[in-house]
Design a protein around this motif. Structure first.
Motif, PDB file in Angstrom:
ATOM      1  N   GLU A   1       0.824  -1.199   0.000  1.00 55.53           N
ATOM      2  CA  GLU A   1       0.000   0.000   0.000  1.00 55.53           C
ATOM      3  C   GLU A   1       0.867   1.261   0.000  1.00 55.53           C
ATOM      4  O   GLU A   1       0.544   2.257  -0.653  1.00 55.53           O
ATOM      5  CB  GLU A   1      -0.938  -0.059   1.230  1.00 55.53           C
ATOM      6  CG  GLU A   1      -1.803   1.154   1.465  1.00 55.53           C
ATOM      7  CD  GLU A   1      -2.663   1.575   0.278  1.00 55.53           C
ATOM      8  OE1 GLU A   1      -2.986   0.732  -0.598  1.00 55.53           O
ATOM      9  OE2 GLU A   1      -3.002   2.777   0.222  1.00 55.53           O
TER      10      GLU A   1
ATOM     11  N   TYR B   1      -7.342  -3.571  -4.081  1.00 60.14           N
ATOM     12  CA  TYR B   1      -7.662  -2.141  -4.174  1.00 60.14           C
ATOM     13  C   TYR B   1      -7.999  -1.770  -5.628  1.00 60.14           C
ATOM     14  O   TYR B   1      -9.011  -1.137  -5.912  1.00 60.14           O
ATOM     15  CB  TYR B   1      -6.478  -1.305  -3.667  1.00 60.14           C
ATOM     16  CG  TYR B   1      -6.566   0.152  -4.004  1.00 60.14           C
ATOM     17  CD1 TYR B   1      -7.299   1.035  -3.197  1.00 60.14           C
ATOM     18  CD2 TYR B   1      -5.945   0.665  -5.145  1.00 60.14           C
ATOM     19  CE1 TYR B   1      -7.402   2.375  -3.516  1.00 60.14           C
ATOM     20  CE2 TYR B   1      -6.047   2.010  -5.478  1.00 60.14           C
ATOM     21  CZ  TYR B   1      -6.761   2.854  -4.660  1.00 60.14           C
ATOM     22  OH  TYR B   1      -6.862   4.188  -4.987  1.00 60.14           O
TER      23      TYR B   1
ATOM     24  N   SER C   1     -11.268  -3.204  -6.892  1.00 60.65           N
ATOM     25  CA  SER C   1     -12.464  -2.459  -6.476  1.00 60.65           C
ATOM     26  C   SER C   1     -12.687  -1.243  -7.373  1.00 60.65           C
ATOM     27  O   SER C   1     -13.768  -0.673  -7.410  1.00 60.65           O
ATOM     28  CB  SER C   1     -12.345  -2.034  -5.008  1.00 60.65           C
ATOM     29  OG  SER C   1     -11.391  -1.002  -4.909  1.00 60.65           O
TER      30      SER C   1
END
Ligand SMILES: Nc1ncnc2c1ncn2[C@@H]1O[C@H](COP(=O)(O)OP(=O)(O)OP(=O)(O)O)[C@@H](O)[C@H]1O
Ligand SMILES: Nc1ccn([C@@H]2O[C@H](COP(=O)(O)O)[C@@H](O)[C@H]2O)c(=O)n1
Length: 286
Positions: free
Chosen positions: A187, A250, A253
């Protein structure tokens, strides 16, 4: 005389001043300066107006110059790379607009193998984050030992280091279409890259492969990589599951993931890859 005379020390120089009464009509407001630390100097009438004017005008031009130097880059549909280490040097282009595809998947899923095929067929430039880090070690850089230790442990190198290498590679390349392989790995990589470069990937190519198959491939790779040993391979799998898969989720989505079954033979995997790229390339050509 309504003022106290004295000498004020500034940057090693002594400047004469007079402390004037705030009510004194003889004190133009323009020449009052506020000294926050000592109320006795408030208001301060500088008895040397040319010094005052020069100092404040030069500050104004200094800040104007700084503002022009740090002009931000604005994100476009393609993304813009600003090489902060190269500002003003003039030898490399700045504010280059690029199109980026992230190539992700577990260690040994075949990312590098397929990137070579994409380069040949679709004109992209392949940038492997792992290769750039290994080259940095070989270059004798001050970060070399740290990077080498991280790779041996299967850990993720701080984003700042990897992003600098990627930015430099993009800037130095004449192409404007890049496959970024093995990045973002977590991330922190993802968020830092986006905020530093302003680049969002066109999409993410995800090579999905079972762990046993990846392990078999890595143990048979035979390229002399220090991290292709069973201990480090297990650590890399763990990091992939814990840190890299959430990045893929991530992008999923956001509808940006193109998933490929990477357990098949190389040729079949590439057929699936072509199906992802062909419509993009046709759209550009039309
Ligand atoms: N579809 C495939 N079937 C069998 N072997 C493959 C396949 N794709 C790649 N390989 C082999 O598996 C090994 C790993 O492939 P590759 O280096 O492309 O993986 P990678 O995902 O880039 O790995 P890493 O993340 O560790 O750099 C290589 O020896 C390669 O020749
Ligand atoms: N974004 C990245 C990419 C890689 N690393 C380190 O390099 C090792 C090898 O990467 P490959 O993609 O060539 O398999 C990896 O295990 C990490 O240690 C990184 O830190 N950050």
């Amino acid at each position: 005389m309504d003022a106290t005379c004295g000498v004020r020390k500034k940057k090693g120089r002594e400047l004469p001043f007079k402390i004037a009464s705030p009510n004194s009509s003889a004190t133009p407001y323009f020449f009052w300066a506020i000294n926050k630390s000592d109320a006795r100097y408030r208001p301060l009438r500088i008895t040397f107006p040319p010094y005052f004017c020069l100092r404040y005008f030069s500050s104004f031009f200094f800040y104007l110059q700084q503002f022009r130097k740090t002009k931000p880059s604005y994100q476009t549909s393609m993304g813009t790379v600003v090489d902060s280490s190269n500002q003003g040097a003039g030898s490399l282009p700045t504010n280059k607009k690029v199109s980026v595809i992230f190539v992700l998947g577990g260690p040994g899923s075949g990312k590098g193998t397929q990137c070579a095929n994409i380069v040949e067929n679709f004109g992209y430039t392949h940038l492997s984050a792992g290769d750039l880090l290994r080259a940095e070690i070989k270059s004798g850089s001050e970060n070399g030992t740290m990077i080498s230790n991280m790779i041996k442990e299967g850990k993720i190198v701080p984003s700042e280091v990897t992003i600098k290498l990627l930015q430099r590679a993009i800037q130095e390349n004449g192409n404007d279409k890049f496959l970024i392989d093995g990045f973002p790995r977590n991330e922190e990589n993802r968020a830092a890259f986006e905020s530093v470069t302003g680049i969002e990937p066109e999409f993410v190519l995800f090579f999905d492969c079972p762990e046993e198959e990846m392990e078999r491939r890595l143990l048979g790779r035979n390229q002399g990589r220090e991290d292709d040993n069973i201990d480090t391979i297990r650590k890399r799998f763990k990091v992939f599951l814990e840190s890299s898969l959430p990045v893929i989720e991530y992008y999923n989505s956001k509808g940006k993931v193109r998933k490929i079954d990477a357990a098949k033979p190389v040729g079949e995997v590439f057929e699936a890859v072509k199906a992802v790229f062909a419509p993009t390339v046709e759209k550009v050509a039309a």
